[in-house]
Design a protein around this motif. Structure first.
Motif, PDB file in Angstrom:
ATOM      1  N   PRO A   8      21.050 -10.243 -56.521  1.00  0.00           N
ATOM      2  CA  PRO A   8      22.422 -10.439 -56.274  1.00  0.00           C
ATOM      3  C   PRO A   8      23.086  -8.859 -56.449  1.00  0.00           C
ATOM      4  N   SER A   9      24.314  -8.739 -55.731  1.00  0.00           N
ATOM      5  CA  SER A   9      24.874  -7.390 -55.667  1.00  0.00           C
ATOM      6  C   SER A   9      26.272  -7.856 -55.621  1.00  0.00           C
ATOM      7  N   MET A  10      27.059  -6.801 -55.811  1.00  0.00           N
ATOM      8  CA  MET A  10      28.679  -6.918 -55.618  1.00  0.00           C
ATOM      9  C   MET A  10      28.818  -6.358 -54.064  1.00  0.00           C
ATOM     10  N   ALA A  11      29.793  -7.112 -53.411  1.00  0.00           N
ATOM     11  CA  ALA A  11      30.089  -6.345 -52.113  1.00  0.00           C
ATOM     12  C   ALA A  11      31.533  -6.188 -52.415  1.00  0.00           C
ATOM     13  N   SER A  12      32.342  -5.148 -51.795  1.00  0.00           N
ATOM     14  CA  SER A  12      33.636  -4.900 -52.026  1.00  0.00           C
ATOM     15  C   SER A  12      34.398  -4.401 -50.751  1.00  0.00           C
ATOM     16  N   ILE A  13      35.644  -4.801 -50.501  1.00  0.00           N
ATOM     17  CA  ILE A  13      36.536  -4.289 -49.443  1.00  0.00           C
ATOM     18  C   ILE A  13      37.800  -3.861 -50.108  1.00  0.00           C
ATOM     19  N   THR A  55      28.175   1.831 -46.822  1.00  0.00           N
ATOM     20  CA  THR A  55      29.181   1.049 -46.280  1.00  0.00           C
ATOM     21  C   THR A  55      28.621   0.499 -45.048  1.00  0.00           C
ATOM     22  N   PHE A  56      29.061  -0.679 -44.647  1.00  0.00           N
ATOM     23  CA  PHE A  56      28.511  -1.445 -43.674  1.00  0.00           C
ATOM     24  C   PHE A  56      29.636  -2.205 -42.813  1.00  0.00           C
ATOM     25  N   THR A  71      34.876  -3.467 -42.638  1.00  0.00           N
ATOM     26  CA  THR A  71      33.856  -2.700 -43.329  1.00  0.00           C
ATOM     27  C   THR A  71      33.641  -2.965 -44.733  1.00  0.00           C
ATOM     28  N   VAL A  72      32.316  -3.336 -45.166  1.00  0.00           N
ATOM     29  CA  VAL A  72      32.298  -3.795 -46.629  1.00  0.00           C
ATOM     30  C   VAL A  72      31.208  -2.643 -47.218  1.00  0.00           C
ATOM     31  N   THR A  73      31.666  -2.387 -48.594  1.00  0.00           N
ATOM     32  CA  THR A  73      30.797  -1.480 -49.368  1.00  0.00           C
ATOM     33  C   THR A  73      29.495  -2.244 -50.141  1.00  0.00           C
ATOM     34  N   LEU A  74      28.443  -1.928 -50.119  1.00  0.00           N
ATOM     35  CA  LEU A  74      27.270  -2.405 -50.936  1.00  0.00           C
ATOM     36  C   LEU A  74      26.709  -1.144 -51.639  1.00  0.00           C
ATOM     37  N   THR A  84      21.340   2.393 -50.212  1.00  0.00           N
ATOM     38  CA  THR A  84      22.327   1.785 -51.084  1.00  0.00           C
ATOM     39  C   THR A  84      22.167   2.236 -52.527  1.00  0.00           C
ATOM     40  N   GLN A  85      20.964   2.577 -52.738  1.00  0.00           N
ATOM     41  CA  GLN A  85      20.654   2.922 -54.509  1.00  0.00           C
ATOM     42  C   GLN A  85      20.893   1.565 -55.119  1.00  0.00           C
ATOM     43  N   LEU A  86      20.812   0.407 -54.692  1.00  0.00           N
ATOM     44  CA  LEU A  86      21.126  -0.820 -55.410  1.00  0.00           C
ATOM     45  C   LEU A  86      19.730  -1.204 -56.047  1.00  0.00           C
TER      46      LEU A  86
END
Length: 817
Positions: A87-92, A161-162, A154-157, A195-197
């Motif tokens: 699981p990970s947060m995606a942000s716009i 960014t992707f 554009t989405v940040t993970l 991503t260093q996630l």
């Protein structure tokens, strides 16, 4: 050896030995062709089911997998792929959304199809063979709806960014984790480090996928299992895809039953021809024994002839079976649009063993009785063996039949049930045939038909009815499997079977959601879902370490999905206890979970539900049909006992062509999670269709075996018929009278045999449906009607055709023959 071969050549001139060879050839051809064909179909179904895992073999772990596993696979020439999900947060901008991030290597998936679309409402296309390019991600439509974006956003993970380029509509291995709440985001594995996630503390799932030759896959699995660490395991269909595994098991039973019926008919043909051959050998054995040949020499001489005949029949039958299945498999491949995998070599060995067991099991016991009888008794027709030898014959026959059934089915239960059914059926056929013919005898006396009373007293007539009824029973039962049982199975997964699950429905949203769906013509029923961890059994705390089995440990490590409702679900079957009556509490458990965790009726279970305890006693045990695609639960509590506990609601719906409705639903109810299980439904339905086609193909072979049984039964009594016709002709019977008598006798015997076979097929079909295939009972009189009509016509035509050449022959010529 040379002398033994010469004796075989001499016996080859006997029509009985040639007929025995023909019966064996057809038997082996049926067994091997069915074996080769079902082997290919089962391999195809297993391969199709493995598509839902994404590979032929999948290793999974909560920690990174050892690279040595990949090196071992590559050394065997196998394909490999890797996935990491967490699981990970995606942000716009200011919008945040929890996602299930899935990083995949370029070879993903090794099995199954990956499908995407340009936009949430666009038509999906096949994307197998490609994964997101570096800097790109694909996501489920839920992410587009919840973030309110379109393709190209554009989405940040993490720290990267992707570009969100495509909508992910299907991933093959998603089926093993259907109830993942967060939308899946697919990214290239090479982008993951930036991503260093991922850190050692991340709750990640590492999967290594392998694909290739199944023998090499099994070799790899055997090599890896001893090396696996406690956190590592092999994912299987049985554990991860209960619905598909249940369908595969039921498919195997259908195909196994169809093949078993072919063996039954094959055995009947060999029994008849073997008996005819032994009768023909009576004078020869008497002469050989009178001239001083020992019992051992007689036995070796005849056993050699039988074994050589079996080997010759096996060689011809295996060759013909291989050629026949190639034709049928080619037809099926064109029909389903898929190339069937190559068959295994086991059916060839099964064909050889079938020939040997058939001949030695059915022909050798009468031969043993023959060689242990004096020449004078043989010539007098008094084969009076000891009680011990009689039991030896019976035991040999039973063991031979059971061995053949088990050899074909590889299922002791199925083989045992069919053996018992055969013994009971033959006994019933004999008793009912005798009773029916006695009624015919009485009717013949009253009507003045002189030949009917003789028919009623004839042991030959009883034997023919039993033989015809056995052959027709096998054909009618297979017809029942091919039509009635398969139709009932298909009805358990109708065209409107649910293809989406809706979960995480809040109680306050229940009424508006149902109204939303009803307005659009979507039927639904909501079920409460409570997540709880099992903590005590009968007051004793339970821990994963208390169980040696990995599945039991995993069940105790996670939370159960509990529910509560008053109406017993149609996709369940009550095995023990009573369903809730609304007056008292209790728990209803699924049979498998109870067997795995060692609890059952009367045991007290305690669950921890968000810090609250729920304790109650098991009052019923259910069998769950997981392939129904309906909401099913391991544990169901009595209505009213869990109302105060934290809960959400769940339902399953069928959208079909209304699939775009999901986007509107999520916008209206953003907290609801819609899960597409259409891929699983399609695979299950495809497996059912493949089994239906396979059983139809097997029916053709079984029909051939049935015709051979009919011919063998008539041919085995042709010598007696020849003498009977000679006597009647000598007494002045004309051709027209003999024709009427032959037609009347065989039409009557066929109708009686068909009626008995239809009655038993109707009964056996329902017994098999209920106990082996978990289907409902149903009264279908069609087998009884078809059996009576078909039996009368088939036996009547075959009987007359077999004897027609004797009608124009002079009585003296018939007696000389």
């Amino acid at each position: 050896m040379k002398l033994l071969f010469q004796h075989w050549q001499q016996r080859w001139r006997m029509p009985e030995l040639r007929l025995l060879l023909l019966a064996l050839v057809v038997s082996v051809t049926v067994v091997t062709s069915v074996g080769f064909f079902t082997s290919r179909v089962e391999n195809a179904m297993q391969a199709q089911a493995r598509q839902l895992l994404g590979g032929d073999l999948v290793l999974t772990s909560a920690r990174p997998l050892d690279k040595a596993y990949v090196q071992q696979a590559q050394a065997l020439g196998l394909e490999t792929a890797e996935t990491v999900s967490f699981p990970s947060m995606a942000s716009i901008g200011e919008k945040l959304q929890l996602t299930q991030l899935k990083a995949v290597s370029s070879a993903y998936p090794l099995r199954g199809d990956l499908k995407t679309a340009d936009a949430p409402d666009a038509v999906e296309v096949l994307s197998t063979g490609r994964v997101p390019a570096k800097g790109e991600i694909w996501a489920e439509a839920r992410l587009f709806a919840e973030l309110g974006v379109q393709s190209g956003a554009t989405v940040t993970l993490g720290r990267s960014t992707f570009t969100l380029t495509r909508v992910l509509t299907q991933e093959p291995d998603r089926s093993s984790n259907l109830f993942q709440l967060a939308p899946v985001v697919l990214m290239n594995l090479d982008d993951l480090p930036a991503t260093q996630l991922l850190s050692p503390a991340s709750r990640a799932r590492f999967n290594q996928l392998f694909a290739g030759d199944l023998k090499l896959i099994k070799q790899l699995q055997q090599a890896l299992e001893p090396q696996l660490k406690p956190t590592e395991r092999v994912r299987t269909l049985d554990e991860d895809l209960a619905s598909v595994q249940q369908t595969l098991q039921r498919s195997g039973r259908f195909l196994g039953l169809a093949a078993l019926l072919s063996v039954v008919l094959a055995g009947a043909a060999v029994v008849l021809t073997s008996a005819s051959l032994m009768r023909r050998e009576l004078p020869a054995v008497a002469v050989l024994k009178a001239m001083g040949m020992s019992r051992r020499q007689v036995l070796v001489d005849h056993a050699f002839s039988l074994l050589l005949t079996a080997l010759l029949a096996a060689a011809i039958g295996v060759t013909l079976g291989l050629l026949l299945q190639f034709g049928l498999a080619e037809w099926l491949s064109r029909f389903v649009g898929k190339e069937l995998p190559a068959p295994s070599a086991m059916p060839a060995l099964s064909g050889l063993l079938t020939a040997v067991v058939l001949l030695l099991g059915f022909a050798l016991p009468p031969l043993l009785r023959l060689v242990n009888t004096s020449p004078m008794q043989i010539l007098q027709g008094a084969l009076q063996g000891t009680q011990q030898s009689t039991w030896l014959v019976v035991v040999c026959l039973v063991l031979a039949v059971f061995g053949l059934l088990w050899l074909q089915a590889r299922d002791v239960l199925l083989a045992g049930l069919l053996l018992v059914g055969l013994i009971v059926g033959i006994g019933l056929f004999a008793a009912l045939a005798g009773a029916g013919l006695r009624l015919v005898q009485q009717a013949g006396k009253r009507a003045g038909w002189g030949w009917l009373p003789a028919l009623g007293r004839s042991k030959r007539a009883v034997l023919l009815v039993v033989v015809f009824a056995t052959g027709l029973f096998a054909l009618l039962l297979l017809t029942t499997v091919r039509t009635d049982l398969l139709d009932r199975w298909e009805q358990t997964l109708p065209a409107d079977a649910p293809d989406h699950f809706l979960i995480n429905i809040q109680p306050a949203e229940a009424a508006p959601l149902q109204r939303f769906l009803n307005e659009r013509g979507v039927k639904t029923a909501l079920y409460p879902m409570i997540r709880g961890r099992l903590v005590e059994i009968n007051g004793k705390p339970v821990k994963p370490d208390d169980y040696p089995e990995q599945r039991a440990q995993r069940l105790l490590e996670r939370e159960f999905n509990l529910s509560s409702f008053a109406t017993f679900p149609a996709s369940n079957a009550l095995l023990e206890g009573q369903w809730f009556d609304g007056k008292q509490g209790g728990l209803s458990i699924e049979q498998g979970i109870g067997e795995t965790l060692k609890f059952g009726m009367g045991d007290k279970l305690t669950f921890d539900i968000a810090g609250q305890r729920l304790s109650d006693t098991v009052t019923s045990v259910r069998e769950v049909r997981w392939d129904s695609m309906q909401p099913n639960f391991f544990v169901v509590a009595a209505p009213g006992t869990v109302d105060a506990l934290p809960q959400t609601l769940i339902t399953s719906i069928h959208l079909g062509e209304q699939k775009p409705l999901v986007t509107a639903l999520i916008r209206e109810f953003p907290s609801v999670t819609a899960i597409d299980v259409g891929a699983v439904v399609s695979e299950v339905r495809s497996l059912v269709e493949q089994v239906s086609l396979a059983v139809q193909g097997i029916f053709v072979f079984t029909l051939i075996a049935g015709v051979v049984v009919l011919i063998a039964a008539l041919q085995s009594q042709k010598a007696e018929r020849r003498r009977e016709l000679a006597i009647l002709k000598s007494l002045g019977a004309g051709r027209a009278l003999l024709q009427r008598r032959i037609w009347s006798e065989f039409l009557l015997l066929g109708a009686l045999a068909g009626a008995l076979a239809g009655l038993l097929a109707l009964t056996a079909g329902n017994v098999l449906a209920y106990y082996l295939f978990d289907l409902d009972l149903r009264l279908n009189l069609l087998p009884l009607i078809i059996g009576t009509v078909l039996g009368s016509l088939l036996v009547g035509v075959a009987g007359y055709w077999n004897l027609r050449s004797l009608l124009n022959v002079l009585p003296l010529s018939l007696l000389k023959a």
